[in-house]
Structures are given as C-alpha cells and as structure tokens.
Design an enzyme around this catalytic site. Structure first.
Site, short mmCIF file in Angstrom:
data_model
loop_
_atom_site.label_atom_id
_atom_site.label_comp_id
_atom_site.label_asym_id
_atom_site.label_seq_id
_atom_site.Cartn_x
_atom_site.Cartn_y
_atom_site.Cartn_z
N PRO A 295 -9.76 2.77 6.42
CA PRO A 295 -10.02 3.53 5.35
C PRO A 295 -11.40 4.44 5.57
CG PRO A 295 -10.71 1.47 4.69
CD PRO A 295 -10.28 1.43 5.99
N ASP B 97 -0.19 8.39 16.69
CA ASP B 97 -0.57 7.04 17.41
C ASP B 97 -1.42 7.16 18.33
OD1 ASP B 97 0.12 4.96 19.31
OD2 ASP B 97 2.04 4.47 18.53
N CYS C 218 -10.60 -7.55 13.36
CA CYS C 218 -10.93 -8.35 12.47
C CYS C 218 -10.03 -9.65 12.55
CB CYS C 218 -10.92 -7.86 11.20
SG CYS C 218 -9.32 -7.17 10.63
#
Length: 482
Positions: free
Chosen positions: A129, A177, A248
C-alpha cells in the site's frame, strides 16, 4: 494473549524443522498470540523528527525509538484518545506527518539506504500500500526517480493516494506483473527493492486468520512466483547496483531458498552482502548467510526476512523487449512556463520547482529531472505530480501541488486550528475570525504540514479538497463530540 489467533498444528510442526537452535517454539507461539505494538514512521518529506516529537509530547504520546529506523517509533497514546479516536484520524496522520507502519517492515528500505542515497534510479517492484515506497522516497529526499510498481488495480489506487498525502514527488507508478522489468527495463536501476508477495506467516499478530489457509504446497507455489520476480529484478539492476529481497513470512522455502536460486542462477555475477551490522542488535536476527530472519519474539514485532545483494557483473538476457506506442506528454512551452513560475513566485514566494514541466492535453505535470532516460521503457500509470489544469487565463492548481510543495511556500499560507482542519477534511469551507484582504489561492497547513488548497473569500476560505478525499467522520479530536 489472543486465544482467537489461529495457529495450525501442522504449521507449528513445520516451523520446528527450521527454527534456529537458540529460539524456543513456545516463545514463538506465545509471541504470535500477543497483540502487535503500534508503530509509526515520521515522514521527513513534511516534518523533521524533532518537530514531530514536539507535537507528540503536546499530545502526551509516548514514543519509543525503533533501533533500526531513526524516523520510526513504537507508539503509546493516552487511553481516552486510544478508545475514541482512530490513529488514522489524528492530525499528525491526516497531515502526512507520519505513516502507520509496522516496525519490522521498515527494515527493507533501511537495508537499501546507503545505496539509494547515492543513486538516481530506484525500483520498488511490489509497492502497495505504500509504506516502503514512501519510506524510500523520504530516504531519497524526493530526488532521482522512484518507479513504484503494483499489479493490483485496487491496491494501485491506494498507493497513489498514499503518495499524494505523504508529499512524494519523484515517483512514477506502473501497473504490471513484476516479471516484465528484466525484459523491458534491462539494467536501468541502481537500486531495487523486491518486497515479494508471500504467504504472510509473519503477520499473524496483526491478522488472527493469516494462517487459516496455510499449507506447504502453497508455500512452494508462491516461491516459484518469487523466483520469477527475483530473476527479473536481477536483469533490471545495473552492474554495481544493489538488490534487497524481503518477505513478511518465515519459511525458508520463500526466503533462503529463493536467495539460493538467485545465486545459483547467476553465479559470480551477484553476491550477498551481510546485514549483521545494519543496526545495533542486528546480530540477534542474522543468519549464517548474512541475511536477517526476524522472528516475532526477536524484537517483539512481526516476522520478516531481508536479504541484500550486490550485482557484480552483467548477464545477457535473451528476452529483451521494447515498448510500442508514443509518449503522451510533451514539454510545456517555455513562455507559458515562465508565466506560470512568475505566478507561483507572486502568490506563494516559490521560486523554483525541482523537475521538468510537462503537458498532456490540458493537464500540467512535473516530472523528476532524470526521468527522460526511462520514460519510454514501459507504459506508466502515473508520472510525477499533477500541478494543475491549463486554462486560457493560466493554470488552476491541483491539490497535489499543495501537498508536495506547500512546505516551500513562503506567502499565502494558512495554519489551521483543529476545528478548521476538521471542517476542511469534511469538505466544508473554513470560517475566518477576521476578514482577509488576501486574494487568490492559499496553502492550508496542519501541524506545520501542507494538506491542501483553498481560495481566499473575505471572511472564509473556499474549500478545494477533491471530493474523493472528503471524510464524513469525527477527525482530529474526539473531545468535540463529548
């Protein structure tokens, strides 16, 4: 402890196979069930850390420094404020003075810091984000060119809104992509961050259901996507450039094994660089290869993995491609540019803009100075900053002009009170205590940070906030509703 956090037994069994010997599985499980500490990063494009601390002190916010990021802090707010006002609705967030960002997610840009401070072209291959993209822009001090790519259309919109709020001005957004970059932008970038899409095993403290669909088969599928992306990143990187790969998640399938693939694929052309000295205490998370494998209990944060590489030499790419189609922008006419800059000087005391004025139809944009070298490589979803709309009698300034350059403006700048700022973000005109003799447009600020534009109208300022940014909720201070 959060008993609702879902941690499947087969996931725990898998973790046991690669958990470092000095760590305990029960400590890991307990850490995963603990609430995640709130953390923020000061946006130095709009405010200094010293200034931010002063505002935080006035609010009785308790800031605990994050050891790897001098702009980052764990945050504790007074209980009454915590209960009544969302952190995203505070003045320091709305003004773009800070970004609510998990502490360990600040590590990948910090791993690139030394590289990007001395380079012109940076790629954030999977951006939304926007936490790391805006962090990179701040580390670059809005200099050079930052290409931020995002495959998801909805996430790209969120990314664009974030960059506007944070005052980022050196960014070009793309919507692809990430595997295309090695072919279309071969050896274009000095530094690349690949914060790869992953299984998110390290996010369970934030999302109690993060492991609900976990499986080793899924890890393997995702790892193949990551390998394709890291191969593309290698090709897009200039010789001598730096690549940081991060996730993550915790599993070696998506971390060390992907790094092993990169090293085996390109041999002596690329080497790992140790992160053991990235910050005091980094050795607690350093792997034998020199990567950082942050477990939830290591620093009481989310789990994260970070690896850094240096490209030693070029390697031929047999799949090079060239974009087709004309570039839709042209340079703004020099005479009109001079008139526009004179207007900015008269109204705001602003003498220069850091970039090239470009026109597309009736839109006026500002591109980063160095953008020309990469402007025709791919099709961009958005370039630079939209300064305004061109009319017969001049340029009508856009909201972005204020958020990006309001800090440099010296005149026609109006600091808002909490009440005025609340009205502004709710789309209302701003009432003034006295009649103003000023005319034209005015930069509006909150906590010393530019938040938008208005227009002087005697005893009020007409609100120019774009309709899609208007918020119909309680903002700035919860006490008003009591």
């Amino acid at each position: 402890m959060d008993a609702n956090t879902f941690i499947p037994e087969h996931f725990i069994d898998d973790v046991k196979t690669y958990l470092p010997a000095h760590l305990d599985i029960d400590d890991f499980i307990n850490a995963c069930r603990r609430p995640l500490r709130k953390s923020i990063r000061v946006n130095t494009l709009k405010i200094s850390v010293t200034e931010f601390k002063q505002y935080a002190k006035q609010k009785n916010w308790l800031l605990t420094p994050i050891p790897w990021c001098e702009e980052g802090f764990w945050l504790e707010r007074p209980a009454a404020e915590e209960q009544n006002l969302a952190l995203g609705n505070t003045d320091l967030h709305l003004s773009g003075a800070m970004y609510v960002q998990e502490a360990s997610s600040m590590l990948p840009p910090i791993a690139l810091k030394q590289s990007i401070e001395h380079t012109n072209y940076v790629l954030d291959m999977a951006s939304a984000p926007g936490s790391k993209t805006s962090q990179l822009a701040a580390l670059m001090n809005n200099q050079g060119v930052l290409v931020a790519n995002e495959l998801s259309s909805s996430r790209l919109k969120v990314l664009s809104a974030t960059l506007k709020r944070m005052g980022v001005g050196n960014c070009a957004l793309s919507h692809f992509d990430g595997v295309i970059f090695g072919n279309y932008m071969f050896e274009c970038f000095d530094s690349i961050l690949l914060d790869a899409p992953c299984s998110g095993e390290g996010t369970v403290r934030k999302d109690a259901d993060a492991l609900k669909n976990w499986s080793i088969d899924s890890n393997i599928e995702i790892a193949q996507v990551q390998k394709d992306l890291i191969k593309s990143a290698f090709y897009a990187l200039k010789p001598g450039g730096t690549l940081v790969y991060s996730t993550c998640t915790l599993t070696p399938l998506e971390n060390q094994h992907v790094c092993d693939f990169l090293l085996s694929e390109f041999g002596d052309c690329i080497i790992p660089e140790s992160l053991s000295d990235l910050f005091p205490g980094a050795s607690k998370a350093t792997t034998p290869e020199g990567y950082l494998h942050v477990w939830p209990q290591t620093f009481d944060s989310e789990g994260f993995f970070i690896a850094k590489f240096k490209k030693q030499a070029s390697s031929d790419n047999p799949n090079l491609k060239v974009k087709k189609g004309a570039f839709p922008f042209q340079q703004f006419e020099s005479k009109k540019s001079a008139v526009f800059m004179q207007t900015l000087k008269q109204q705001f005391g602003l003498n220069t803009l850091p970039g090239i004025l470009m026109q597309r139809d009736k839109e006026l944009w500002l591109f980063p100075q160095e953008f020309e070298a990469v402007q025709n490589k791919i099709k961009y979803a958005r370039l630079g900053i939209q300064l305004g709309a061109i009319h017969n009698n001049g340029v009508r300034l856009a909201h972005e002009f204020a958020t990006a350059f309001g800090k440099q403006c010296k005149s026609n700048v109006l600091p808002l009170t909490d009440t005025q700022a609340n009205d502004y973000f709710q789309g209302k005109d701003i009432r003034l205590a006295d009649v103003s003799q000023n005319t034209g447009e005015v930069i509006l600020t909150l906590c010393g940070c530019p938040i938008g534009l208005g227009k002087w109208q005697k005893n009020k300022v007409k609100n120019s906030l774009p309709r899609d940014l208007v918020q119909n909720t309680q903002l700035i201070t919860w006490a008003q509703s009591n």
